[in-house]
Design a protein around this motif. Sequence first.
Motif, PDB file in Angstrom:
ATOM      1  N   SER A  49      17.513  18.811  17.544  1.00 16.46           N
ATOM      2  CA  SER A  49      16.608  19.821  18.086  1.00 16.46           C
ATOM      3  C   SER A  49      15.605  20.266  17.027  1.00 16.46           C
ATOM      4  N   ARG A  50      14.371  20.531  17.458  1.00 13.10           N
ATOM      5  CA  ARG A  50      13.368  21.007  16.512  1.00 13.10           C
ATOM      6  C   ARG A  50      13.727  22.362  15.940  1.00 13.10           C
ATOM      7  N   ASN A  51      14.489  23.164  16.697  1.00 11.98           N
ATOM      8  CA  ASN A  51      14.914  24.486  16.199  1.00 11.98           C
ATOM      9  C   ASN A  51      15.738  24.332  14.918  1.00 11.98           C
ATOM     10  N   ILE A  52      16.502  23.219  14.834  1.00  8.80           N
ATOM     11  CA  ILE A  52      17.335  22.988  13.653  1.00  8.80           C
ATOM     12  C   ILE A  52      16.445  22.732  12.441  1.00  8.80           C
ATOM     13  N   THR A  53      15.453  21.844  12.574  1.00  6.43           N
ATOM     14  CA  THR A  53      14.582  21.541  11.427  1.00  6.43           C
ATOM     15  C   THR A  53      13.724  22.745  11.057  1.00  6.43           C
TER      16      THR A  53
END
Length: 466
Positions: A49-53
């Motif tokens: 997920s982009r939220n993780i990066t």
Amino acid sequence: MWFQIDREGTQSLTQQIYEMLRSYILNGELQEGEKVPSTRELSASLQVSRNITLEVYDQLASEGYLEVRPKSGTYIAAGAAFLRPEMAHRRKEKEKVNDDLENMIDFKASTPAMDHFPRKVWGKLAKDVCIDSDEQAFGYLDSSGLQELREELSRYLYHTRGVNCTADNIVITSGATQALSLITELLVKNKQSIAVEDPVTDEMRNIFSYQGADLVPIPADEKGLKPEHLPMDTPPGFIFTLPSHQFPLGSTLTIQRRIQLIEYARKHNTYIVEDDYDSEFTYEGSQVHSIQGLDPERVIYVGTFSKILSPGLRIGYAVLPADLLADFKRLKWYSDRHHSGIEQLILARFLKDGHFDKHIRKMKRIYRQRRQALVDSLKEHFPDCRIWGHAAGMHLVAEFPSTVFEGELLEWIFSHSVRVYPVEQYSIIKGNHKNKIVLGYGSLTPDRIEEGIARLKKAIRSFPEK
């Protein structure tokens, strides 16, 4: 940037990515100033997920590992890595080399003043050409080059160099290098020889040798190539000469020797290849006209815009006798189909609108000033030095009566942050020019020239004789 993550492990994906990136930065595997992928790119690469990066980058940025530059991207911050001893040593060595190169005064010949390239005019013409040109300019073109450019060239060459030709005799090439390569392929058969001036630029020697030609060195002096040394028994495929400004000696071929050269070519049914690379820049007397104007059927005239405008343009040309045109065009077609049409159109307008003449006048003033700075500096620091070939071009030759420019001395000079070029390196027959060096001034400002000659004097005087 890619690395493996454990989706079945107890540690969260966010923590795994954070620790991996942090480790890369601390170990110097990601170097300071290096741009990292965007959070979107990294999430797609790792399939998370982009939220993780986003969370990982925010954490690294808050701790000082990353630097976010608005409208530019995210970079490794300065001072965020432990510098291992071997890495510190390599960095210091690299910084020393970079400092030395930046401080180096390089008297390389035939290098134009790139800081004076007419960027604004060229850029405006490029924009106009792209907007105004019809579709044909963006398609396949005649291998000879655009008619507009060849017509402008034929007029220019006739009025300034005395070249007798029409647009139909001209083929546009990728610099003089391609023109000479194609001429060699066309005229040299079955390991036939080429008669070349000696000394001569090593680039030309390599072009001819690559095509399998044997080179016959013809000595040159302060009057140019010596025609009486041309072979009588087995004539060469062609004779290569730089008559207007011989490289490296800088001499101009006299009219008597020009006539001898043409008479030889006629008698032995061979050709003269005339390379005219920087004759626009003449400072003493008037420009000497081309050999081609004396006999268009025996002389192939080669020119380039690399020295006058910029090597990056890669635009040159060959003016050929009628009996060679068809075969030369065929070789050109198989070589690269045709040169860039857009660049040809820009250059054609640059010539037609008078920008080219204006640029030459400007550069002539600049090079004259730089030439004078070099001559004056040589006379001041080396009163017994003899100067060759300073009447034209962007280089001269300095002859030192009691100095031999060979290995250890050249290395010693280089260690004083100045680079010079011995004439001997351009010689086919060695031993005749050991006390001469080539000094190019086209790309050096007067103050750099003066500093360079002062360093040269210091190096020669302090050289530890064995």
